[in-house]
Write an enzyme that holds these catalytic residues in place. Sequence first.
Site: not given
Length: 297
Positions: A155, A235, A265
Amino acid sequence: MQSINSFFTNAQQQITSLYGFQDALLFQPNEPDTSRTIVQTPDMFRMPYETITIETPDNEKLHGFLIKQPSRTSERETLVFFHGNAGNIGHRLQNAHLLYRTCNINILLFDYRGYGKSTGMPSESGLYTDALAVYDYVRKRNDLNQEKIFLFGRSLGGAVALHLASHLAQTNVTPSLYCVIVENTFTSIPDMAKRLFQVAVLDYVPNWCYKNLFPTLSKIRHIKAPVLFLSGAQDELVPPQMMEKLHEECKSSKKHLAIFPDGQHNTTWLSHDYTNQIRNFLAECDRQSESTASNAN
């Protein structure tokens, strides 16, 4: 005329609000609320480690763990772990243990400034400074294989890792990175803002209105090291299309996009075949490295 003025007034208020709250939205070092006081250590998973402190050029002190394999340490690959926007390195220990056990690698975990037990306050430029300081630290460790240093970022951490890889590529630093692995990473903060807020006016907001940019898409084009993209198809935060775009724009001669159908995610690393993808990619990098060395001789 009043409605037009009202539109622009509302737009200005939205932009001002977005700028003012960007740091709070992007950097969440206090989530959960014990993140600055409690940092679990690798011994909870029986991993041998050193507690390390890395000083940055602007005098911040970064807290971290260097987890080393008990045998043939200096022959192993070493992963530098760039975590996401919340929590601390203790929250990544289960993930680190999985990689440590299945891939037989050394792992350096560290907290950005303002996270965990690290000093300072997070910012885009600050995280970039931290990344380079950690890289410089790793390069000074003569007990680690300097030909097999690689970056892993999830991320926000992927954006930081790609910035570092781009910087190293453009400055032709040697030895070069072994590879880069990114997971569920965005193309830029402006792109994410349009995705999250879904406010039409954001389509017309120039980049200088954003406090943080993390322009990952422009950085990916400079990277020469092998790159593995790990994308969770489910995600719910970063659109998987962003990972596809990063893969598409990457100019590395060795790149691979692995898609995990059930990956979300924060849970893609729990997907079936996840560690196999990483282990296989590292093996391919090893073969490529040996071939390059052989040709050089």
